[in-house]
Write a protein that holds these residues in place. Structure first.
Motif, PDB file in Angstrom:
ATOM      1  N   VAL A 158     -57.512   5.180   3.948  1.00  0.00           N
ATOM      2  CA  VAL A 158     -58.727   4.938   4.732  1.00  0.00           C
ATOM      3  C   VAL A 158     -59.663   4.040   3.933  1.00  0.00           C
ATOM      4  N   ASN A 159     -60.762   3.636   4.561  1.00  0.00           N
ATOM      5  CA  ASN A 159     -61.705   2.741   3.906  1.00  0.00           C
ATOM      6  C   ASN A 159     -62.767   3.539   3.147  1.00  0.00           C
ATOM      7  N   MET A 160     -63.834   2.872   2.740  1.00  0.00           N
ATOM      8  CA  MET A 160     -64.967   3.545   2.110  1.00  0.00           C
ATOM      9  C   MET A 160     -66.259   3.013   2.698  1.00  0.00           C
ATOM     10  N   ASP A 161     -66.929   3.868   3.453  1.00  0.00           N
ATOM     11  CA  ASP A 161     -68.244   3.558   3.993  1.00  0.00           C
ATOM     12  C   ASP A 161     -69.286   4.306   3.167  1.00  0.00           C
ATOM     13  N   ALA A 213     -69.480  -1.800   4.099  1.00  0.00           N
ATOM     14  CA  ALA A 213     -68.417  -0.911   3.638  1.00  0.00           C
ATOM     15  C   ALA A 213     -67.348  -1.685   2.873  1.00  0.00           C
ATOM     16  N   HIS A 214     -66.501  -0.931   2.163  1.00  0.00           N
ATOM     17  CA  HIS A 214     -65.243  -1.473   1.646  1.00  0.00           C
ATOM     18  C   HIS A 214     -64.232  -1.249   2.762  1.00  0.00           C
ATOM     19  N   GLU A 216     -66.097   8.232   3.935  1.00  0.00           N
ATOM     20  CA  GLU A 216     -67.499   7.922   3.664  1.00  0.00           C
ATOM     21  C   GLU A 216     -67.936   8.678   2.418  1.00  0.00           C
ATOM     22  N   VAL A 217     -68.745   8.023   1.588  1.00  0.00           N
ATOM     23  CA  VAL A 217     -69.210   8.626   0.340  1.00  0.00           C
ATOM     24  C   VAL A 217     -70.685   8.301   0.130  1.00  0.00           C
TER      25      VAL A 217
END
Length: 359
Positions: A80-83, A204-205, A185-186
């Protein structure tokens, strides 16, 4: 699809935070998940990695029983991505959330954080490394998932592999239904530790190459005294999670995607098995005598008797019912390091919250 080793060639600019080296067992797990392509044991699917993406992302339980972990995975070898999450007690700080148009004034576990009595009222996205897990809401058709349904506890340790580095965080917030059901998400501080200024409150990434590993069980919760909740910097808080985080990461088999031999090998014939008083134990750290809060914390046929894993009836009768418990996750049977980790009138006895017989 790129393996972990390939990501080393694409590392982004170093962040001010000191990154952790990724253990070989986690590298192997990362590569095996991506090589497998898709999750086999989907705990709940139908989520998006980012708005406008496909809803082919899921909470995965492929290693829920052997390594006692849950993670996020897409299809076709994607993770998954990183938001960036900007919720909580931001105050002032060197962050980017002030420009975000999607900020909430508190996190989902604000009351528990305040209950730790460490001088803070909530998590701070500029300081605390936290991960958003779980999706809740009442909107019709919204896909929901509660990580506690698989024993991932609030404020428990989450390992995050981002690029060529790893950080520890805690499960600190959940997604609401103000948009599509998202995952990945972080906090602002954790995102910028991973990718520097390439991410912020509104950026985001987007690559689906981030691995979030959530650990199940009460022993994955640092509690009031297992983390530096009052830290004033990301590095100070993240480093305080290292001892427990390293212990939890050690659960993961050295071969990554291959379960430990004890979980795949048939039991020997009856003539060679251990007597009933000593059942086979394939769940290291949860054998007879280990602290427990429920039968789920004990290996194989063992049960939780008076806060210890053992055979049914092998320990003394259970104590009188404990006093009322208003501090979720820290009731009778929860792991603890001091009385501060236990709710109400409970005390920390042999590292387990219980009624103090001397009171």
């Amino acid at each position: 699809m790129r393996s972990f080793d390939a990501l080393l060639l694409a590392a982004l600019a170093a962040s001010p935070a000191l990154a952790r080296q990724i253990p070989d067992n986690v590298k192997s797990l990362y590569n095996s998940i991506r090589a497998q392509g898709s999750c086999k044991n989907i705990l709940k699917g139908g989520f998006y990695s980012q708005e406008g993406d496909s809803k082919n992302f899921a909470y995965c339980g492929d290693h829920l029983s052997d390594y006692r972990i849950m993670y996020l995975q897409g299809t076709g070898g994607n993770l998954v991505n990183m938001d960036i999450d900007c919720d909580g007690a931001l105050g002032t700080g060197d962050g980017s959330c002030d420009s975000s148009e999607d900020t909430q004034g508190e996190t989902s576990f604000k009351d528990t954080v305040a209950g730790y009595k460490k001088g803070i009222k909530d998590l701070n996205a500029y300081v605390h490394s936290f991960v958003v897990l779980g999706n809740e809401g009442k909107k019709s058709g919204y896909v929901t998932f509660d990580p506690t349904s698989v024993q991932v506890e609030p404020l428990s340790i989450v390992a995050v592999v981002c690029g060529n580095q790893m950080f520890y965080g805690v499960w600190g917030d959940t997604n609401g239904d103000d948009g599509p059901p998202l995952v990945g998400e972080v906090s602002d501080a954790l995102g910028r530790a991973c990718y520097g200024n390439a991410v912020n409150g509104n950026a985001a990434h987007d690559a689906n190459d981030v691995l979030y590993i959530a650990f199940t069980g009460g022993d994955a919760v640092p509690g009031a005294n297992g983390a530096n909740w009052a830290a004033s910097s990301f590095s100070a808080f993240e480093s305080s999670l290292g001892t427990l985080g390293d212990k939890l990461v050690a659960r993961i088999g050295s071969s990554g995607g291959t379960p430990p031999a004890s979980s795949t090998t048939a039991k020997p014939p009856a003539s060679t098995t251990k007597p009933p008083t000593q059942p086979t134990c394939s769940w290291t750290g949860h054998c007879a005598g280990a602290s427990c809060g429920s039968d789920d914390d004990c290996s194989d046929d063992l049960t939780c008797n008076n806060g210890k894993c053992g055979n049914s009836g092998s320990t003394s009768p259970p104590p009188p019912p404990p006093p009322s418990c208003s501090w979720a996750g820290h009731c009778a049977g929860a792991s603890c390091s001091s009385d501060d980790d236990c709710s109400d009138d409970l005390a920390c006895i042999s590292k387990v919250c219980a009624v103090d017989p001397n009171n």
